[in-house]
Design an enzyme around this catalytic site. Structure first.
Site, PDB file in Angstrom:
ATOM      1  N   TYR A 113       0.812  -1.219   0.000  1.00  0.00           N
ATOM      2  CA  TYR A 113       0.000   0.000   0.000  1.00  0.00           C
ATOM      3  C   TYR A 113       0.845   1.267   0.000  1.00  0.00           C
ATOM      4  O   TYR A 113       0.308   2.367  -0.018  1.00  0.00           O
ATOM      5  CB  TYR A 113      -0.922   0.036   1.221  1.00  0.00           C
ATOM      6  CG  TYR A 113      -2.002  -0.996   1.156  1.00  0.00           C
ATOM      7  CD1 TYR A 113      -1.690  -2.341   1.335  1.00  0.00           C
ATOM      8  CD2 TYR A 113      -3.313  -0.653   0.886  1.00  0.00           C
ATOM      9  CE1 TYR A 113      -2.658  -3.310   1.250  1.00  0.00           C
ATOM     10  CE2 TYR A 113      -4.292  -1.621   0.799  1.00  0.00           C
ATOM     11  CZ  TYR A 113      -3.957  -2.941   0.987  1.00  0.00           C
ATOM     12  OH  TYR A 113      -4.919  -3.899   0.901  1.00  0.00           O
ATOM     13  N   LYS A 162       3.446 -14.149   5.969  1.00  0.00           N
ATOM     14  CA  LYS A 162       3.735 -15.101   4.896  1.00  0.00           C
ATOM     15  C   LYS A 162       5.261 -15.212   4.769  1.00  0.00           C
ATOM     16  O   LYS A 162       5.830 -15.154   3.680  1.00  0.00           O
ATOM     17  CB  LYS A 162       3.078 -14.576   3.599  1.00  0.00           C
ATOM     18  CG  LYS A 162       3.051 -15.545   2.464  1.00  0.00           C
ATOM     19  CD  LYS A 162       2.109 -16.703   2.664  1.00  0.00           C
ATOM     20  CE  LYS A 162       2.294 -17.716   1.558  1.00  0.00           C
ATOM     21  NZ  LYS A 162       1.665 -19.000   1.823  1.00  0.00           N
ATOM     22  N   ASP A 185      -1.909 -18.040   5.049  1.00  0.00           N
ATOM     23  CA  ASP A 185      -2.954 -18.857   4.420  1.00  0.00           C
ATOM     24  C   ASP A 185      -3.654 -19.769   5.429  1.00  0.00           C
ATOM     25  O   ASP A 185      -4.851 -20.002   5.347  1.00  0.00           O
ATOM     26  CB  ASP A 185      -2.407 -19.660   3.231  1.00  0.00           C
ATOM     27  CG  ASP A 185      -1.037 -20.238   3.468  1.00  0.00           C
ATOM     28  OD1 ASP A 185      -0.335 -20.548   2.523  1.00  0.00           O
ATOM     29  OD2 ASP A 185      -0.666 -20.397   4.659  1.00  0.00           O
ATOM     30  N   ASP A 211      -5.994  -6.742   5.372  1.00  0.00           N
ATOM     31  CA  ASP A 211      -7.105  -6.258   4.559  1.00  0.00           C
ATOM     32  C   ASP A 211      -8.011  -7.429   4.198  1.00  0.00           C
ATOM     33  O   ASP A 211      -9.235  -7.400   4.425  1.00  0.00           O
ATOM     34  CB  ASP A 211      -6.509  -5.603   3.297  1.00  0.00           C
ATOM     35  CG  ASP A 211      -7.542  -4.830   2.504  1.00  0.00           C
ATOM     36  OD1 ASP A 211      -8.710  -4.819   2.897  1.00  0.00           O
ATOM     37  OD2 ASP A 211      -7.169  -4.238   1.476  1.00  0.00           O
TER      38      ASP A 211
END
Ligand code: NAD
Length: 416
Positions: A160, A227, A281, A305
């Site tokens: 972002y 991640k 995940d 998000d």
């Protein structure tokens, strides 16, 4: 400070910060941005509920002094076409706390999202989304009562940051050449390129805020969601810096999972907040299959998000999920949905998201009794199956009411 178009309420006092703590008078000035589209409907209804709860909880000894500040279409009409007047930022910096309805992002004309601008200009670095189930709210889960988490999403970094170069542009070609020739990177010709910065400073101030929240609200754990198995130096570093800030700054209050496993037989010692991590995940699976294992979730920007909307959908979706954007001093609470323009001024939509953002705001200023009064009255109203159209179509035997009638029912139920 004097303002051009903002009227400071004469009967209110300013909230201040002393020794890092909020000092809240009995008649605090709180800013509100009405919002576009359905904003006026849900703001009017929610203000009635917040005011009634404060009046009842404190027997008229406390009262919010509302101060309207402007952004979006209403700002454009008050400030001659300016959607984001500078004095809105000045007012929020000075009065510290505000709540906003949804804002339209004008299309074209080089506009950035007003919401993103507010977060960046005021450096509101943590986006906070509590997600819990209220009895009676339609849910796709078998045990929605097991969902009770607070998602802390980093708000300023990650993809972002806006560092992105279009395929074929001179900037892209220059960067691609540098990456290939100087750094030995290998990727397809003609790729668009985005950069994902995640810093120690940005991560630590954010995870610090999440841990402080966990301490203040007696939460059991803070889970670092990342991640890092793939993106080692951004997402992996987020995890590493998260554990570091916990160990260095909260050694008495927190304990890492490694420590629990090695020294405490896998059982968290009482009074300690567990710091653990989970791959991004897997958290999506676990929040459906075993949501009770999680409490505060601290995430980088993009994962947070996705996760906030997915988890909100487990317990009723956008019509009810509340949120806030919080920095070192300024906090801006907000409805998490958009302006739903087709429902503007129909007195039809669900005020739940803004209403519970206001509940978060009351908790933030320490007015827990008023916050609790709203939560219990809301649950009673749902128990009576009094709901707006969005919930009515998912419930058997619902009594569908307008936004304003819903507010009246919640206020009535405060006396029950
Ligand atoms: P939206 O959230 O406005 O609407 C999506 C759908 O969700 C609506 O059609 C409606 O069915 C439902 N919905 C939304 N709020 C509801 C409520 N309170 N009660 C019941 N149902 C509700 O999203 P969109 O249509 O993608 O965006 C419309 C505008 O809102 C755009 O201009 C966008 O930029 C803006 N937006 C603003 C914010 C914000 O201010 N935080 C967030 C998202 C979108």
């Amino acid at each position: 400070m004097s303002f051009d178009k903002i009227t400071v309420p004469s009967e209110g006092e300013k909230i201040t910060v002393e020794n890092g703590e909020l000092r809240v008078p009995d008649n605090p000035i709180l800013c509100f941005i009405e919002g576009d589209g359905i904003g006026p409907d849900i703001m009017t209804a929610s203000k009635r509920i917040w005011d009634a709860a404060v009046e009842k909880a404190y027997n008229k000894s406390r009262k919010i002094a509302w101060m309207e500040v402007y952004s979006g279409e209403k700002a454009a009409s008050v400030y001659d076409g300016n959607y984001m007047p500078e004095e809105t930022f000045d007012a929020l910096r000075e009065y510290l706390i505000g709540i906003k309805g949804p804002l339209t992002t004008p299309i074209g004309g080089g506009f950035r999202s007003l919401n993103v601008t507010l977060r960046q200009v005021l450096d509101l670095y943590s986006c906070v989304r509590p997600v819990r189930w209220y009895k009676g709210v339609p849910s796709p889960l078998k045990r929605p009562d097991e969902v009770d988490v607070v998602i802390y999403r980093e708000n300023t970094e990650d993809v972002y940051a806006g560092i992105e170069y279009e395929a074929g542009s001179p900037e892209n070609e220059r960067l691609a050449r540098f990456l290939r020739e100087d750094l030995g990177a290998n990727f397809f010709e003609g790729a668009g390129i985005g950069i994902k910065p995640i810093s120690e400073f940005g991560t630590k101030r954010h995870v610090r805020a999440a841990i402080k929240y966990a301490i203040q609200h007696d939460r059991k754990s803070v889970t670092l969601v990342h991640k890092g198995n793939i993106q080692k130096f951004t997402e992996g570093a987020f995890m590493k810096w998260g554990y570091e800030v916990a160990a260095a700054e909260f050694p008495d209050e927190t304990i890492s999972w490694d420590d629990v496993a090695a020294n405490h037989g896998g059982k968290v010692p009482s009074g300690k907040i567990l710091i653990q991590d989970v791959i991004a995940d897997i958290i999506f699976q676990k929040m459906i299959l075993r949501p009770s294992e999680f409490d505060v979730l601290a995430t980088p920007n993009l994962n947070g998000d996705y996760l906030s909307d997915a988890v909100a959908a487990e317990v009723g979706g956008v019509g009810i999920a509340p949120g806030a954007n919080i920095g070192d001093a300024v906090a801006l609470f907000e409805a998490t949905h958009g302006t739903a323009p087709k429902y503007s001024n129909l007195d039809k939509v669900n005020p739940g998201s803004l209403l519970f953002s206001g509940v978060m705001m009351l908790e933030h200023i320490g007015w827990q009794e008023a916050a609790d009064l709203i939560t219990s009255a809301y649950e009673r109203t749902l128990d009576q199956k009094i709901v707006t159209y969005d919930f009515a179509r998912q419930m058997d035997g619902a009594v569908e009411v307008r936004t304003s009638e819903f507010a009246t029912a919640v206020i009535r139920n405060m006396d029950a």
